[in-house]
Design a protein around this motif. Structure first.
Motif, PDB file in Angstrom:
ATOM      1  N   ARG A  88      18.558  39.535 -26.792  1.00 42.90           N
ATOM      2  CA  ARG A  88      17.445  39.631 -27.756  1.00 42.90           C
ATOM      3  C   ARG A  88      17.377  41.022 -28.369  1.00 42.90           C
ATOM      4  O   ARG A  88      17.318  41.179 -29.583  1.00 42.90           O
ATOM      5  CB  ARG A  88      16.115  39.297 -27.094  1.00 42.90           C
ATOM      6  CG  ARG A  88      14.928  39.419 -28.036  1.00 42.90           C
ATOM      7  CD  ARG A  88      13.602  39.350 -27.297  1.00 42.90           C
ATOM      8  NE  ARG A  88      13.464  38.153 -26.514  1.00 42.90           N
ATOM      9  CZ  ARG A  88      12.723  37.114 -26.860  1.00 42.90           C
ATOM     10  NH1 ARG A  88      12.055  37.136 -27.986  1.00 42.90           N
ATOM     11  NH2 ARG A  88      12.635  36.069 -26.081  1.00 42.90           N
ATOM     12  N   THR A 127      20.357  29.576 -28.329  1.00 42.75           N
ATOM     13  CA  THR A 127      20.799  28.948 -27.083  1.00 42.75           C
ATOM     14  C   THR A 127      22.249  29.349 -26.875  1.00 42.75           C
ATOM     15  O   THR A 127      23.100  29.101 -27.731  1.00 42.75           O
ATOM     16  CB  THR A 127      20.668  27.413 -27.144  1.00 42.75           C
ATOM     17  OG1 THR A 127      19.300  27.076 -27.393  1.00 42.75           O
ATOM     18  CG2 THR A 127      21.120  26.784 -25.830  1.00 42.75           C
ATOM     19  N   ALA A 134      18.575  27.954 -34.082  1.00 39.34           N
ATOM     20  CA  ALA A 134      17.603  27.123 -34.781  1.00 39.34           C
ATOM     21  C   ALA A 134      16.476  28.026 -35.270  1.00 39.34           C
ATOM     22  O   ALA A 134      16.196  29.065 -34.664  1.00 39.34           O
ATOM     23  CB  ALA A 134      17.047  26.040 -33.856  1.00 39.34           C
ATOM     24  N   GLU A 135      15.869  27.625 -36.377  1.00 42.16           N
ATOM     25  CA  GLU A 135      14.745  28.396 -36.898  1.00 42.16           C
ATOM     26  C   GLU A 135      13.466  27.906 -36.243  1.00 42.16           C
ATOM     27  O   GLU A 135      13.243  26.707 -36.107  1.00 42.16           O
ATOM     28  CB  GLU A 135      14.637  28.256 -38.412  1.00 42.16           C
ATOM     29  CG  GLU A 135      13.590  29.181 -38.984  1.00 42.16           C
ATOM     30  CD  GLU A 135      13.534  29.138 -40.492  1.00 42.16           C
ATOM     31  OE1 GLU A 135      12.495  29.560 -41.029  1.00 42.16           O
ATOM     32  OE2 GLU A 135      14.496  28.677 -41.117  1.00 42.16           O
ATOM     33  N   ALA A 136      12.654  28.845 -35.829  1.00 42.83           N
ATOM     34  CA  ALA A 136      11.380  28.523 -35.188  1.00 42.83           C
ATOM     35  C   ALA A 136      10.291  29.371 -35.831  1.00 42.83           C
ATOM     36  O   ALA A 136      10.075  30.510 -35.437  1.00 42.83           O
ATOM     37  CB  ALA A 136      11.457  28.782 -33.684  1.00 42.83           C
ATOM     38  N   GLY A 137       9.658  28.835 -36.872  1.00 46.24           N
ATOM     39  CA  GLY A 137       8.581  29.562 -37.544  1.00 46.24           C
ATOM     40  C   GLY A 137       9.033  30.857 -38.182  1.00 46.24           C
ATOM     41  O   GLY A 137       8.349  31.868 -38.097  1.00 46.24           O
ATOM     42  N   ALA A 172      12.870  34.416 -31.642  1.00 44.53           N
ATOM     43  CA  ALA A 172      11.776  33.703 -30.986  1.00 44.53           C
ATOM     44  C   ALA A 172      12.055  33.550 -29.500  1.00 44.53           C
ATOM     45  O   ALA A 172      11.153  33.679 -28.675  1.00 44.53           O
ATOM     46  CB  ALA A 172      11.577  32.328 -31.626  1.00 44.53           C
ATOM     47  N   GLY A 173      13.301  33.272 -29.159  1.00 49.36           N
ATOM     48  CA  GLY A 173      13.649  33.092 -27.755  1.00 49.36           C
ATOM     49  C   GLY A 173      15.151  33.016 -27.564  1.00 49.36           C
ATOM     50  O   GLY A 173      15.895  32.689 -28.484  1.00 49.36           O
ATOM     51  N   THR A 201      17.835  31.337 -24.743  1.00 52.27           N
ATOM     52  CA  THR A 201      18.070  30.503 -23.569  1.00 52.27           C
ATOM     53  C   THR A 201      19.531  30.631 -23.192  1.00 52.27           C
ATOM     54  O   THR A 201      20.409  30.452 -24.035  1.00 52.27           O
ATOM     55  CB  THR A 201      17.748  29.025 -23.873  1.00 52.27           C
ATOM     56  OG1 THR A 201      16.389  28.928 -24.311  1.00 52.27           O
ATOM     57  CG2 THR A 201      17.962  28.151 -22.661  1.00 52.27           C
ATOM     58  N   ARG A 244      11.559  32.620 -37.281  1.00 55.30           N
ATOM     59  CA  ARG A 244      12.286  33.413 -36.292  1.00 55.30           C
ATOM     60  C   ARG A 244      13.437  32.579 -35.742  1.00 55.30           C
ATOM     61  O   ARG A 244      13.454  31.364 -35.870  1.00 55.30           O
ATOM     62  CB  ARG A 244      11.329  33.823 -35.167  1.00 55.30           C
ATOM     63  CG  ARG A 244      10.179  34.676 -35.699  1.00 55.30           C
ATOM     64  CD  ARG A 244       9.069  34.829 -34.692  1.00 55.30           C
ATOM     65  NE  ARG A 244       9.543  35.553 -33.511  1.00 55.30           N
ATOM     66  CZ  ARG A 244       8.833  35.666 -32.400  1.00 55.30           C
ATOM     67  NH1 ARG A 244       7.657  35.086 -32.295  1.00 55.30           N
ATOM     68  NH2 ARG A 244       9.310  36.330 -31.380  1.00 55.30           N
ATOM     69  N   LEU A 245      14.402  33.237 -35.128  1.00 60.83           N
ATOM     70  CA  LEU A 245      15.562  32.533 -34.583  1.00 60.83           C
ATOM     71  C   LEU A 245      15.365  32.198 -33.112  1.00 60.83           C
ATOM     72  O   LEU A 245      14.901  33.021 -32.326  1.00 60.83           O
ATOM     73  CB  LEU A 245      16.826  33.388 -34.707  1.00 60.83           C
ATOM     74  CG  LEU A 245      17.448  33.493 -36.078  1.00 60.83           C
ATOM     75  CD1 LEU A 245      18.665  34.418 -36.020  1.00 60.83           C
ATOM     76  CD2 LEU A 245      17.862  32.131 -36.588  1.00 60.83           C
ATOM     77  N   ASP A 246      15.734  30.978 -32.775  1.00 55.88           N
ATOM     78  CA  ASP A 246      15.755  30.536 -31.392  1.00 55.88           C
ATOM     79  C   ASP A 246      17.225  30.369 -31.023  1.00 55.88           C
ATOM     80  O   ASP A 246      17.935  29.575 -31.642  1.00 55.88           O
ATOM     81  CB  ASP A 246      14.994  29.214 -31.263  1.00 55.88           C
ATOM     82  CG  ASP A 246      14.696  28.860 -29.834  1.00 55.88           C
ATOM     83  OD1 ASP A 246      14.751  29.753 -28.976  1.00 55.88           O
ATOM     84  OD2 ASP A 246      14.405  27.677 -29.566  1.00 55.88           O
TER      85      ASP A 246
END
Length: 118
Positions: A88, A54, A45-48, A100-101, A103, A50-52
């Protein structure tokens, strides 16, 4: 003899498709977790900008030699935390994407009692 010190101009950019990125993340995650790429599921998913990421992997697939155990011992570092860091760093190094993160979710736990069959 003098050399040119002019900076190189970027000539364009490389676009990585969603499918290619998903497969790359699955391969990197599988290596970090010590499993086969087919055992890894990835959501992005895109988060600002950046990539998030999972990453899901069945807990029964995680090998004991990578430090995965059912023993609740606080002195043993969580291997999923180590995998998050590795995922990451490697994905960023290979693609240039800002992450971005990450998980890591363990799925599909089954408890089998000794002497019982399914």
């Amino acid at each position: 003899m003098t050399g040119s010190t002019a900076p190189l101009d970027p000539r364009g950019h490389t676009r990585i498709t969603d499918r290619a990125m998903t497969r790359l993340v699955a391969a990197v995650s599988a290596e970090a977790l010590g499993v086969r790429p087919g055992q890894v599921s990835v959501d992005m998913a895109e988060a600002g900008g950046r990539l998030d990421l999972t990453v899901r992997v069945p807990s029964r697939a995680l090998p004991v030699e990578h430090g995965y155990t059912d023993a609740p011992d606080d002195t043993v570092p969580d291997p999923t935390e180590r995998a998050q860091h590795d995922i990451r760093g490697t994905v960023t190094a290979l693609t240039g994407a800002e992450i971005a993160g990450v998980t890591v979710r363990l799925t599909g736990s089954r408890i089998r009692l000794p002497g019982r069959s399914d």
